[in-house]
Design a protein around this motif. Structure first.
Motif, PDB file in Angstrom:
ATOM      1  N   ASP A  52      87.199  15.983  19.987  1.00 17.57           N
ATOM      2  CA  ASP A  52      87.481  14.587  20.280  1.00 17.57           C
ATOM      3  C   ASP A  52      87.498  13.845  18.935  1.00 17.57           C
ATOM      4  O   ASP A  52      86.694  14.125  18.063  1.00 17.57           O
ATOM      5  CB  ASP A  52      86.350  14.057  21.178  1.00 17.57           C
ATOM      6  N   ASN A  53      88.389  12.893  18.771  1.00  9.97           N
ATOM      7  CA  ASN A  53      88.470  12.086  17.539  1.00  9.97           C
ATOM      8  C   ASN A  53      88.509  12.926  16.254  1.00  9.97           C
ATOM      9  O   ASN A  53      87.687  12.746  15.362  1.00  9.97           O
ATOM     10  CB  ASN A  53      87.277  11.128  17.434  1.00  9.97           C
ATOM     11  N   LEU A  54      89.425  13.862  16.221  1.00  5.93           N
ATOM     12  CA  LEU A  54      89.538  14.691  15.015  1.00  5.93           C
ATOM     13  C   LEU A  54      90.169  13.870  13.891  1.00  5.93           C
ATOM     14  O   LEU A  54      91.281  13.366  14.025  1.00  5.93           O
ATOM     15  CB  LEU A  54      90.393  15.930  15.311  1.00  5.93           C
ATOM     16  N   GLN A  55      89.401  13.716  12.808  1.00  2.00           N
ATOM     17  CA  GLN A  55      89.958  13.018  11.640  1.00  2.00           C
ATOM     18  C   GLN A  55      90.053  14.019  10.501  1.00  2.00           C
ATOM     19  O   GLN A  55      89.040  14.575  10.073  1.00  2.00           O
ATOM     20  CB  GLN A  55      89.060  11.852  11.226  1.00  2.00           C
TER      21      GLN A  55
ATOM     22  N   ASN B  81      86.362  15.250   9.846  1.00  2.00           N
ATOM     23  CA  ASN B  81      85.353  14.507  10.603  1.00  2.00           C
ATOM     24  C   ASN B  81      85.664  14.745  12.088  1.00  2.00           C
ATOM     25  O   ASN B  81      86.654  14.241  12.600  1.00  2.00           O
ATOM     26  CB  ASN B  81      85.459  13.027  10.234  1.00  2.00           C
ATOM     27  N   VAL B  82      84.819  15.560  12.737  1.00  2.00           N
ATOM     28  CA  VAL B  82      85.173  15.957  14.094  1.00  2.00           C
ATOM     29  C   VAL B  82      83.933  15.963  15.000  1.00  2.00           C
ATOM     30  O   VAL B  82      82.835  16.314  14.570  1.00  2.00           O
ATOM     31  CB  VAL B  82      85.872  17.344  14.086  1.00  2.00           C
ATOM     32  N   ILE B  83      84.132  15.521  16.221  1.00  2.00           N
ATOM     33  CA  ILE B  83      83.055  15.620  17.211  1.00  2.00           C
ATOM     34  C   ILE B  83      83.511  16.662  18.235  1.00  2.00           C
ATOM     35  O   ILE B  83      84.594  16.538  18.821  1.00  2.00           O
ATOM     36  CB  ILE B  83      82.806  14.263  17.909  1.00  2.00           C
ATOM     37  N   SER B  84      82.658  17.667  18.421  1.00  2.00           N
ATOM     38  CA  SER B  84      83.020  18.706  19.370  1.00  2.00           C
ATOM     39  C   SER B  84      82.318  18.441  20.692  1.00  2.00           C
ATOM     40  O   SER B  84      81.100  18.252  20.733  1.00  2.00           O
ATOM     41  CB  SER B  84      82.603  20.071  18.814  1.00  2.00           C
ATOM     42  N   ASN B  85      83.078  18.370  21.782  1.00  2.46           N
ATOM     43  CA  ASN B  85      82.482  18.171  23.102  1.00  2.46           C
ATOM     44  C   ASN B  85      81.904  19.475  23.626  1.00  2.46           C
ATOM     45  O   ASN B  85      80.827  19.507  24.211  1.00  2.46           O
ATOM     46  CB  ASN B  85      83.537  17.664  24.088  1.00  2.46           C
TER      47      ASN B  85
END
Lengths: 80, 263
Positions: A48-51, A67-71
């Motif tokens: 989610d929201n991969l930058q 910059n990444v958030i992994s669900n």
């Protein structure tokens, strides 16, 4: 001409030389790398929201900022 | 075996041909067997700089198109027995390749100590032809942004070739303008281009006047001294630099600077 103006000329020259070295091909290469890396992350996790930023400096060194958030990490059996 | 050196710049009008001619003469003066090759086919001027335009029987095109042998096309210098020029002319019947130039250079390599190739301006076919036949490169620039920018592009291209070493000559330097902060100074240029300096040549009325007459620089003139230092640096690997600012320093120097500014 004052010393300040000479320094301005040196700065201008540095800027010109730096801009020349960032060739369009390095920008294209950055785009290709970016799409490959996005694919790679998606293979291993739901993201989610991969930058992702890829920049090349004047010496051709590549800087990658992720910059990444992994669900959820994918199960190994589900990895492509 | 000769050192094969291409003299290039990227930008036109920076003084490649004048540097090639005068550096060749200084090397010959040191007793080194030197040959100058004009690879600027179509816009050839080395013959004029050497004052041999009326002595050309055969040229590089005749050699490539098998109308003569390489040594028949060499024009000996009037002043130095150990200095020859291989001139070029306007038209070639077939396309000239880097391999053609390389063949000629290799034919001459056994008989000379230095082979200087006067490269055309730009980074087109003629540039690549001359570079392909060389082991070393001398990049000529002036202290102007446009010229330095082009030199930097040439350095990038040369990095892709198997060029053994690259060195830099900064031509047309005016000491009075450097001291007045009106010209980029030598250290800045060397630092920005990041290649080893071979030396500096001052802006000199003598060079344009003598070149247009096809004559030699006056012995002991400032420009002659600068070329002798370049030749010494090239041959012995020293890093002596001609100081273009020395005569404009001090009270008398300041007067000279002001007089020069007034024209």
């Amino acid at each position: 001409m004052s010393k300040q103006k000479k320094e301005l000329a040196v700065k201008r020259l540095k800027r010109v030389l730096t801009v020349d070295k960032v060739s369009p091909s390095s920008v294209r290469l950055g785009e290709v790398l970016k799409s490959d890396l996005v694919l790679l992350f998606n293979n291993y996790m739901d993201v989610d929201n991969l930058q992702l930023d890829i920049n090349f400096d004047q010496n051709g060194v590549c800087y990658v900022t992720v910059n990444v958030i992994s669900n959820k990490l994918k199960n190994f059996s589900a990895i492509l | 075996m000769a050192r094969k050196i291409v003299i290039c710049s990227g930008k036109g009008g920076v003084g490649k041909t004048a540097v090639c001619a005068n550096l060749g003469m200084s090397l010959a003066k040191m007793g080194l067997r030197t040959v100058l090759i004009d690879t600027d086919i179509g816009l050839n001027n080395l013959d004029v700089a050497m004052g041999i335009e009326n002595k050309i029987v055969y040229d590089i095109i005749d050699v490539i198109e098998n109308r003569c042998r390489v040594k028949q096309a060499l024009i000996p210098d009037a002043m130095y027995d150990n200095l020859c020029t291989l001139a070029s002319h306007g038209q070639a019947a077939k396309k000239i390749t880097g391999a053609n130039i390389k063949y000629i250079v290799n034919c001459l390599a056994e008989s000379f100590d230095y082979i200087l190739l006067d490269c055309p301006a730009g980074i087109e076919v003629g540039f690549h032809r001359a570079v392909a036949a060389s082991d070393e490169a001398i990049i000529v620039t002036t202290p102007h942004i446009s010229s330095i920018r082009d030199a930097d592009k040439v350095v990038s291209i040369l990095n892709n070739y198997m060029i053994g070493s690259m060195s830099l000559i900064i031509n047309r330097v005016r000491g009075d303008l450097i001291l007045n902060y009106e010209m980029l100074d030598i250290d800045n240029i060397i630092e920005l281009l990041g290649i080893m300096p071979l030396g500096v040549v001052p802006e000199s009325d003598d060079i344009s006047a003598y070149t247009s007459m096809g004559a030699r620089l006056k012995s002991g003139s400032e420009a002659q001294k600068a070329f002798d230092i370049l030749a010494h640096n090239l041959h012995y690997g020293t890093q002596k630099m001609y100081d273009c600012t020395s005569k404009f320093k001090g009270v008398l120097g300041k007067i000279k600077r002001n007089l020069k500014r007034m024209g």
